[in-house]
Scaffold this active site. Structure first.
Site, short mmCIF file in Angstrom:
data_model
loop_
_atom_site.label_atom_id
_atom_site.label_comp_id
_atom_site.label_asym_id
_atom_site.label_seq_id
_atom_site.Cartn_x
_atom_site.Cartn_y
_atom_site.Cartn_z
N ARG A 55 0.92 -1.34 0.07
CA ARG A 55 -0.07 0.04 0.03
C ARG A 55 0.76 1.23 0.08
O ARG A 55 0.42 2.35 -0.47
CB ARG A 55 -0.95 0.04 1.02
N SER A 71 -4.95 5.10 5.37
CA SER A 71 -4.65 3.96 5.42
C SER A 71 -4.16 3.12 4.16
O SER A 71 -3.40 2.34 3.90
CB SER A 71 -5.90 2.99 6.11
N HIS A 110 -5.33 -3.43 2.42
CA HIS A 110 -5.64 -4.37 3.64
C HIS A 110 -6.56 -5.44 3.30
O HIS A 110 -7.34 -6.07 3.69
CB HIS A 110 -6.57 -3.58 4.66
N ARG A 140 -1.73 -4.70 4.00
CA ARG A 140 -1.40 -3.83 5.03
C ARG A 140 0.17 -3.61 5.94
O ARG A 140 0.93 -2.80 5.72
CB ARG A 140 -2.21 -4.00 6.37
N GLU A 195 -19.07 3.89 -0.03
CA GLU A 195 -18.38 3.51 -1.02
C GLU A 195 -18.98 3.13 -2.40
O GLU A 195 -18.35 3.28 -3.61
CB GLU A 195 -17.98 1.78 -0.53
#
Ligand SMILES: Cc1ncc(C[n+]2csc(CCOP(=O)(O)OP(=O)(O)O)c2C)c(N)n1
Ligand SMILES: [Mg+2]
Lengths: 272, 313
Positions: free
Chosen positions: B10, B37, B109, B167, B58
């Site tokens: 990421r 994130s 993630h 992640r 979303e």
């Protein structure tokens, strides 16, 4: 596009209604009720309000229309054909194998269709994307979205409503085809979204309320909505489902059922 | 094999995105309140005018991206894979795939290595869902080197792409300068007894397993199958003909992942003995990433064991 006068628009509306009846009749399927309620909005947009070029459907500066209630495709196809995107003769192929006139609008198959719809709830989001692209590209076009009362049940509608206001998306003008019916029954009996005007206002949209079959009111409302800066505009158009055909008006049986050949003839007589 | 950790995929994504954005002014980036994130945040600091945080929504995120793409923009959109793929799925189906729009989707993630946050945040079904959509390319990079290269390839590619990023820091597998193409697997080790096809964190485990297998006289080949779709069928066929034994390892639900894709292909072209290292139809739980990989059977000992079973040793 040549801008039509009020009288000419009324004639076009009648013509579009005739097409809707004939197309759904010939296909023995489709959604006449919601097509007939949206007719004046589409006619005002395609024959007066929108800057577009049927000879060049991809013209980058064109105004865009997203028919979020994709099941009203007959009305859209009739408006596109009568504007010159394709031969009105092909309207009879609606819903037939291989036809670009799919049951619900398919942007890959039919030039002039801006968004593939048919799964309710998505059109407003797509329209926001188009309006954001306009802002980034510093162009002047407008994006129009036609949504419906049943569609307001969808959560995505309210995601889009909140986000468009927060991002101050203007040049985005939505119509709510408020015909008071959805599929199974009236909106009152299924999922009543009232107070509708207050809802959109509380989401910080510019809100107008009009008679959705009054062409003059539509033209006036859009001219006003175009002037709104830093906010999206919602025109709540009170309509009659099945408008223009006496036995279809407020008769939700014609939401998703086509007229029989006899009913087609009867309807066409009324639309002479 | 020495385990040398590089950046998380990421992070590699976030850094590359800025470079991509510098090069192509049509690139726009959208996120759903997870930019810190997913790592789209650094882009928002460099190009605030080309970044839109839509909030925690979303479905709308995907729809807005479709609208932007229909006007010639190249949206890169991100959120956790778990939320983005499941909550945006109808929008991916209708507004992106069916509409043939150039939207780049980054689900961060991915898998169970999310760790302590637990099952609600873990995506174990994203590959099954996204490969089911016609026209979508689906990519699972294993380290920062491949992630960077594949983000560039994604930007160049015209058409919808889904990239799963991870992640935790990822062990470096590839040599700098390795060439990556969407749909082309990378052979990391040659074998003659069995071929291990893996992606994501399982690539390193596969290499480790191959070393252990070599100690027992089994020569295992290892392929980084970073692209699940389009599948590199030529390479799979070549390996199947050469070794006759195929093991697929992935950090995904066994139903509908890379293993299913490879098995479907080989069943029609060159049936051979196969084995699968994947999540066995269960949700995971909270824990450290390494603990979870071990508990759910996604480590090199599991690969070694499965390989021996396939080979009957
Ligand atoms: C997501 C989704 N759910 C269900 C349907 C099936 N459906 C088609 S039309 C309709 C009712 C729509 O009512 P409304 O939006 O008010 O349309 P109108 O009255 O203008 O025809 C439903 C439920 C659909 N097309 N999409
Ligand atoms: Mg309705």
């Amino acid at each position: 596009m040549e801008m039509l006068s009020l009288e000419q628009l009324k004639e076009k509306a009648k013509l579009v209604r005739r097409h809707i009846v004939e197309m759904t009749g010939a296909a023995a399927s489709g959604h006449p009720g919601g097509s007939l309620s949206a007719t004046e909005m589409l006619v005002a947009l395609y024959f007066n309000l929108m800057q577009h070029n049927p000879q060049d459907p991809q013209w980058p500066d064109r105004d865009r229309l997203v028919l979020s209630k994709g099941h009203a495709s007959p009305a859209l196809y009739a408006a596109l054909a009568e504007s010159g995107y394709f031969d009105p003769g092909t309207l009879k192929d609606f819903r037939k194998l291989g036809s670009p006139l799919q049951g619900h609008p398919d942007r890959r198959r039919l030039p002039g269709v801006e968004a593939s719809t048919g799964s309710l709830g998505q059109g407003l989001s797509i329209g926001i994307g188009m309006a954001l692209a306009r802002r980034l590209d510093q162009k002047d076009y407008y994006t129009y979205v036609i949504t419906s009362d049943g569609e307001m049940n969808e959560g995505q509608t309210w995601e889009a409503a909140a986000m468009a206001a927060h991002h101050k998306v203007d040049h985005l003008i939505a119509f709510l085809d408020y015909n008071k019916f959805q599929l199974d029954d009236s909106t009152k009996n299924i999922c009543d979204m009232e107070p509708v005007v207050e809802k959109w206002k509380s989401f910080r949209w510019d809100v107008q309320e009009i008679d959705g079959h009054d062409l003059k009111a539509i033209l006036r409302a859009v001219e006003k909505a175009k002037k709104v800066k830093n906010a999206p505009a919602m025109i709540i158009a009170h309509t009659v489902k099945g408008k223009g055909v006496s036995f279809m008006e407020n008769n939700n049986q014609f939401h998703g059922v086509a007229p029989t050949p006899e009913e087609v003839q009867k309807a066409l007589k009324e639309l002479e | 094999m020495e385990k040398k950790f590089g950046k998380a995929t990421r992070d590699a994504y976030g850094e590359t995105l800025i470079e991509v954005g510098k090069k192509d002014l049509n690139v726009v980036v959208l996120d759903a309140d997870l930019s810190k994130s997913t790592k789209s945040y650094p882009f928002s600091q460099v190009f605030p005018e080309r970044f839109f945080n839509v909030g925690i929504q979303e479905a709308n995120l995907v729809g807005v991206a479709a609208g932007l793409a229909s006007c010639g923009k190249i949206p890169f959109i991100s959120s956790f894979a778990s939320f983005l793929v499941s909550k945006g799925f109808d929008q991916f189906r209708m507004a992106v795939a069916f509409s043939e729009l150039n939207v780049k989707v980054i689900g961060s993630h991915g898998g169970i290595t999310v760790g302590e946050d637990g099952a609600s945040q873990m995506s174990i079904e994203d590959i099954a869902l996204m490969t089911s959509l016609p026209g979508f390319s689906v990519i699972v990079p294993c380290d920062e080197i491949s992630a960077r290269a594949l983000v560039w390839e994604t930007a160049k590619h015209v058409g919808p792409v889904y990239i799963r990023t991870g992640r935790p820091k990822a062990p470096v597998v590839h040599k700098p300068g390795t060439e990556f193409k969407i749909g082309k697997g990378v052979r990391l080790r040659d074998g003659k007894d069995i071929t291990i096809l893996a992606n994501g964190f399982l690539v390193f485990e596969a290499l480790e397993a191959a070393e252990r297998l070599a100690d027992t006289g089994i020569q295992a080949g290892v392929i980084d199958m970073h692209t699940v779709k389009p599948l590199d069928t030529a390479l799979i066929l070549e390996e199947a003909k050469k070794t006759g034994h195929i093991l697929v390892a992935e950090e995904h639900q066994i139903w509908g992942g890379l293993g299913s894709a490879v098995a479907t292909f080989l069943a029609g072209k060159h049936p051979c003995k196969m084995g699968f290292v994947a999540i066995q139809d269960t949700f995971a739980e909270s824990g450290k990433a390494e603990e979870l990989l071990e508990k759910y059977g996604l480590t090199f000992p599991a690969i070694v064991k499965t390989a021996k079973k396939i080979l009957g040793r």
